[in-house]
Enzyme design. Structure first.
Site, PDB file in Angstrom:
ATOM      1  N   ALA A 158       0.835  -1.203   0.000  1.00 41.89           N
ATOM      2  CA  ALA A 158       0.000   0.000   0.000  1.00 41.89           C
ATOM      3  C   ALA A 158       0.869   1.252   0.000  1.00 41.89           C
ATOM      4  O   ALA A 158       1.865   1.328   0.723  1.00 41.89           O
ATOM      5  CB  ALA A 158      -0.915   0.009   1.216  1.00 41.89           C
ATOM      6  N   LYS A 159       0.463   2.215  -0.800  1.00 42.54           N
ATOM      7  CA  LYS A 159       1.119   3.519  -0.791  1.00 42.54           C
ATOM      8  C   LYS A 159       0.223   4.438   0.057  1.00 42.54           C
ATOM      9  O   LYS A 159      -0.625   5.174  -0.459  1.00 42.54           O
ATOM     10  CB  LYS A 159       1.275   4.037  -2.224  1.00 42.54           C
ATOM     11  CG  LYS A 159       2.285   5.161  -2.387  1.00 42.54           C
ATOM     12  CD  LYS A 159       2.540   5.420  -3.875  1.00 42.54           C
ATOM     13  CE  LYS A 159       3.433   6.629  -4.094  1.00 42.54           C
ATOM     14  NZ  LYS A 159       4.829   6.384  -3.664  1.00 42.54           N
ATOM     15  N   ALA A 160       0.386   4.304   1.365  1.00 40.91           N
ATOM     16  CA  ALA A 160      -0.502   4.975   2.306  1.00 40.91           C
ATOM     17  C   ALA A 160       0.194   6.162   2.969  1.00 40.91           C
ATOM     18  O   ALA A 160       1.395   6.122   3.242  1.00 40.91           O
ATOM     19  CB  ALA A 160      -0.974   3.990   3.371  1.00 40.91           C
TER      20      ALA A 160
END
Length: 307
Positions: A158-160
């Site tokens: 995830a690119k959170a």
């Protein structure tokens, strides 16, 4: 790098003035980091502005949202159009693109599920992330004392927004120590990535990069470079690497949407190879930038025209 304001930002289906693009200070994302985002570049080509790997970036945005139970209230096609609309509205030939999906105002507490979901697309002019000179001269990096998040603590897929505080610690540590960037290790001591970039090592003409199982993001520029290198005839291996693989490398470089292809000239005060941009890095960098400018018909499908 300072942000250069432009005219308009896309927010929840509407183009609003830059100065009016605001969220409430009690938005859930501000307090708990509950958001996902993408970094995309639009390049100037002979046929006009074109977005680099737009479909892949939007697909990854949705994958990141799924991992955090964020229901995106727009389709992938609608967000792709929003990206192009925002670039057109600001009259930019080239720019950085930041789609952002976040938990907004209305709920407080660790449970995010009842907080509303807001969607933003912002664009602005942005040069080389690590500096124009770095593209040729390379950067000095430090192995960070901060370890990369474990995969079972925070998902590297995830690119959170909140996850990047891990990289912030490493970046600040490296800057305060007099370096340009950091390299992070995982809990087992294997190399993962930079504070916000993937990393490659070149040894005896073979390219090595950590596997995603090591804890690095499955970078779109990483994948692009792997394809370009193989098309050039290089062998590319995804293998666990340790810090001495960097010290003893013939060449090393970062990849990323912001960093593009940036050579690494020094690690922990040890010169990498000859301490200059090596021939393999230079060749890959050259074909990469040619492709982004629309000069390679073979890779034309990686560009989505804005017009």
């Amino acid at each position: 790098m300072p942000i250069t304001p432009v005219e308009r930002i896309w927010m929840d289906g509407e183009l609003v003035d830059w100065a009016d693009a605001k969220v409430h200070v009690l938005s859930h994302a501000v307090h708990y980091g509950t958001g996902v985002f993408e970094g995309i570049r639009c390049y100037e080509t002979k046929s006009g502005p074109a977005v680099w790997h737009l479909d892949e970036h939007i697909k990854r945005l949705f994958r990141s949202a799924k991992l955090y139970h964020l229901e995106v209230p727009y389709s992938a096609e609608a967000l792709s159009e929003a990206v192009k609309d925002t670039i057109r509205a600001n009259g930019l030939a080239a720019c950085y693109v930041r789609p952002l999906v976040l938990r907004g105002y209305g709920e407080m507490g660790v449970n995010p599920l009842n907080a509303p979901v807001n969607v933003v697309v912002a664009v602005w002019p942005w040069g080389a992330y690590l500096g124009e000179q770095a593209l040729e001269q390379g950067v000095r990096v430090k192995i960070s004392s901060w370890k990369r998040n474990d995969q079972n603590s925070l998902p590297a897929a995830a690119k959170a927004t909140g996850q990047y505080i891990n990289g912030v610690l490493a970046k600040v540590e490296s800057l305060k120590a007099g370096y340009d960037e950091a390299i992070m290790l995982n809990q087992q001591g294997f190399i993962t990535d930079g504070s916000g970039e993937n990393v490659f090592v070149v040894r005896h003409g073979v390219l090595y990069t950590p596997p995603t199982s090591a804890g690095c993001l499955d970078g779109i520029t990483r994948s692009t470079v792997m394809t370009l290198a193989r098309d050039l005839g290089y062998e590319v291996r995804e293998e666990n690497l340790v810090r001495t693989d960097l010290y003893n490398a013939d060449e090393a470089f970062f990849t990323g949407t912001a960093a593009e292809v940036t050579p690494i000239r020094e690690v922990d005060d040890r010169t990498v190879g000859e301490g200059t941009r090596g021939p393999v890095t230079k060749e890959i960098q050259g074909i990469f930038f040619a492709a982004t400018k629309g000069e390679m018909d073979r890779y034309a499908s990686w560009l989505t025209p804005v017009a």
